[in-house]
Design a protein around this motif. Structure first.
Motif, mmCIF file in Angstrom:
data_model
loop_
_atom_site.group_PDB
_atom_site.id
_atom_site.type_symbol
_atom_site.label_atom_id
_atom_site.label_comp_id
_atom_site.label_asym_id
_atom_site.label_seq_id
_atom_site.Cartn_x
_atom_site.Cartn_y
_atom_site.Cartn_z
ATOM 1 N N ASP A 1 -21.552 -67.321 -5.336
ATOM 2 C CA ASP A 1 -20.905 -66.386 -4.646
ATOM 3 C C ASP A 1 -21.409 -65.322 -3.804
ATOM 4 O O ASP A 1 -20.917 -64.861 -3.009
ATOM 5 C CB ASP A 1 -19.339 -65.914 -5.283
ATOM 6 C CG ASP A 1 -18.686 -66.862 -5.989
ATOM 7 O OD1 ASP A 1 -17.745 -66.635 -6.852
ATOM 8 O OD2 ASP A 1 -18.803 -68.249 -5.362
ATOM 9 N N ASP A 2 -22.518 -64.662 -4.523
ATOM 10 C CA ASP A 2 -23.016 -63.409 -4.169
ATOM 11 C C ASP A 2 -24.438 -63.606 -3.707
ATOM 12 O O ASP A 2 -25.078 -64.223 -4.383
ATOM 13 C CB ASP A 2 -22.999 -62.551 -5.268
ATOM 14 C CG ASP A 2 -21.601 -62.258 -5.723
ATOM 15 O OD1 ASP A 2 -21.338 -62.528 -7.147
ATOM 16 O OD2 ASP A 2 -20.556 -61.787 -5.363
ATOM 17 N N PHE A 3 -24.493 -62.739 -2.796
ATOM 18 C CA PHE A 3 -25.985 -62.891 -2.129
ATOM 19 C C PHE A 3 -26.456 -61.254 -1.572
ATOM 20 O O PHE A 3 -26.108 -60.958 -0.428
ATOM 21 C CB PHE A 3 -25.901 -63.746 -0.730
ATOM 22 C CG PHE A 3 -27.100 -64.160 -0.402
ATOM 23 C CD1 PHE A 3 -27.382 -64.308 1.100
ATOM 24 C CD2 PHE A 3 -28.367 -64.447 -1.120
ATOM 25 C CE1 PHE A 3 -28.618 -64.571 1.893
ATOM 26 C CE2 PHE A 3 -29.560 -64.642 -0.538
ATOM 27 C CZ PHE A 3 -29.762 -64.663 0.880
ATOM 28 N N PRO A 4 -26.641 -60.373 -2.415
ATOM 29 C CA PRO A 4 -27.032 -59.014 -1.716
ATOM 30 C C PRO A 4 -28.324 -58.932 -1.396
ATOM 31 O O PRO A 4 -29.428 -59.870 -1.809
ATOM 32 C CB PRO A 4 -27.144 -58.365 -3.420
ATOM 33 C CG PRO A 4 -27.402 -59.237 -4.396
ATOM 34 C CD PRO A 4 -26.785 -60.720 -3.697
ATOM 35 N N LEU A 5 -28.415 -58.116 -0.263
ATOM 36 C CA LEU A 5 -29.593 -57.665 0.316
ATOM 37 C C LEU A 5 -30.064 -56.066 0.068
ATOM 38 O O LEU A 5 -29.133 -55.377 0.141
ATOM 39 C CB LEU A 5 -29.285 -57.730 1.653
ATOM 40 C CG LEU A 5 -30.406 -57.509 2.731
ATOM 41 C CD1 LEU A 5 -31.312 -58.694 3.059
ATOM 42 C CD2 LEU A 5 -29.828 -57.140 4.241
ATOM 43 N N THR A 6 -31.391 -56.266 -0.081
ATOM 44 C CA THR A 6 -31.969 -54.835 -0.800
ATOM 45 C C THR A 6 -32.690 -54.477 0.292
ATOM 46 O O THR A 6 -33.872 -55.392 0.592
ATOM 47 C CB THR A 6 -32.258 -54.980 -2.124
ATOM 48 O OG1 THR A 6 -31.237 -55.168 -2.849
ATOM 49 C CG2 THR A 6 -32.845 -53.486 -2.460
ATOM 50 N N LEU A 7 -32.709 -53.001 0.712
ATOM 51 C CA LEU A 7 -33.776 -52.448 1.385
ATOM 52 C C LEU A 7 -34.395 -51.739 0.336
ATOM 53 O O LEU A 7 -33.855 -50.673 -0.229
ATOM 54 C CB LEU A 7 -33.366 -51.668 2.514
ATOM 55 C CG LEU A 7 -32.638 -52.415 3.756
ATOM 56 C CD1 LEU A 7 -31.482 -53.166 3.490
ATOM 57 C CD2 LEU A 7 -32.413 -51.242 4.717
ATOM 58 N N ALA A 8 -35.775 -51.779 -0.068
ATOM 59 C CA ALA A 8 -36.610 -51.016 -1.125
ATOM 60 C C ALA A 8 -36.637 -49.632 -0.702
ATOM 61 O O ALA A 8 -36.488 -48.574 -1.575
ATOM 62 C CB ALA A 8 -37.716 -51.852 -1.469
ATOM 63 N N SER A 9 -36.953 -49.552 0.384
ATOM 64 C CA SER A 9 -37.357 -48.182 0.997
ATOM 65 C C SER A 9 -37.070 -48.051 2.699
ATOM 66 O O SER A 9 -37.889 -48.500 3.189
ATOM 67 C CB SER A 9 -38.939 -47.807 0.665
ATOM 68 O OG SER A 9 -39.155 -46.298 1.271
ATOM 69 N N ALA A 10 -36.089 -47.683 2.879
ATOM 70 C CA ALA A 10 -35.420 -47.859 4.295
ATOM 71 C C ALA A 10 -36.368 -46.994 5.186
ATOM 72 O O ALA A 10 -36.781 -45.849 5.073
ATOM 73 C CB ALA A 10 -34.024 -47.419 4.283
#
Lengths: 110, 113
Positions: free
Chosen positions: B72-81
């Protein structure tokens, strides 16, 4: 690289007229195409799709035509309504990915 | 049935900060995707996942990471925007592979200053 694009950035039509939005693609191996509608501030919404073994498919007030010879597809909207105002873009397969065009903005005026 | 939900709706972020965009679908679709949409460039694929436990890189993966711990879940991470990551981000899902019809969430508008 492979591309999917649209012919016109903006199309203005009068309410009640038919609209035709065009799309060209470069990959002759593309076998699946989708048209999306995107209203301002919203996510793309599926309208209609077509596979390469067909040259025409009809939905409710919409028709998609596929011409594989010239690698062109079009979306026809019958009796265009104000609610049809949006950006429309096509997408086509490229091996295992979908490639999206940049979109045509459809403006409907009374 | 909600389809696909995304959070937050919008966010202003200072450069260098870490940020996770959330995406949840309730359609039990196997595949999920993250796109960014920039004016004049259309939708560009960042990362995708064909099934829970697997992920892959799209057209513009640099600076982003994803995980797919469950269906169900698919997070997107920006480590250092960075400011170039200012965009509208859309999550999508499809029943099978990426050549199947993809259904989109409402988007997250991210501004990096």
């Amino acid at each position: 690289g492979e591309s999917v694009g649209l012919h016109l950035p903006t199309l203005s039509v009068q309410e009640g007229d038919n609209s035709i939005i065009n799309c060209a693609y470069s990959n002759s191996a593309s076998d699946y195409f989708i048209w999306y509608k995107q209203e301002s501030g919203k996510g793309p919404q599926f309208i209609i799709d077509i596979r390469s073994n067909m040259d025409k498919r009809q939905g409710q007030r919409v028709t998609v035509l596929l011409n594989k010879t010239v690698k062109h597809l079009s979306l026809q909207i019958a009796a265009t309504q104000p609610g049809d105002s949006a950006v429309y873009f096509c997408a086509g397969t490229n091996t295992d990915k979908l490639i999206f065009g940049t979109g045509t903005r459809l403006q409907v005026f009374p | 049935i909600a389809g696909i939900t995304q959070a937050p709706t919008s966010q202003i972020l200072a450069a260098g900060r870490r940020m996770t965009l959330r995406c949840t679908q309730d359609m039990r679709h196997n595949a999920m995707y993250w796109y960014r949409q920039d004016l004049g460039l259309g939708l560009r694929l960042i990362h995708y996942s064909n099934t829970a436990g697997t992920t892959g890189k799209g057209e513009v993966p640099d600076g982003y990471s994803v995980s797919r711990a469950n269906t169900d879940d698919f997070p997107l991470t920006l480590a250092s925007a960075v400011p170039s990551q200012t965009s509208v981000y859309f999550c999508a899902s499809s029943d099978s592979g990426s050549t199947d019809t993809q259904y989109f969430g409402p988007g997250t508008r991210l501004t990096v200053l």
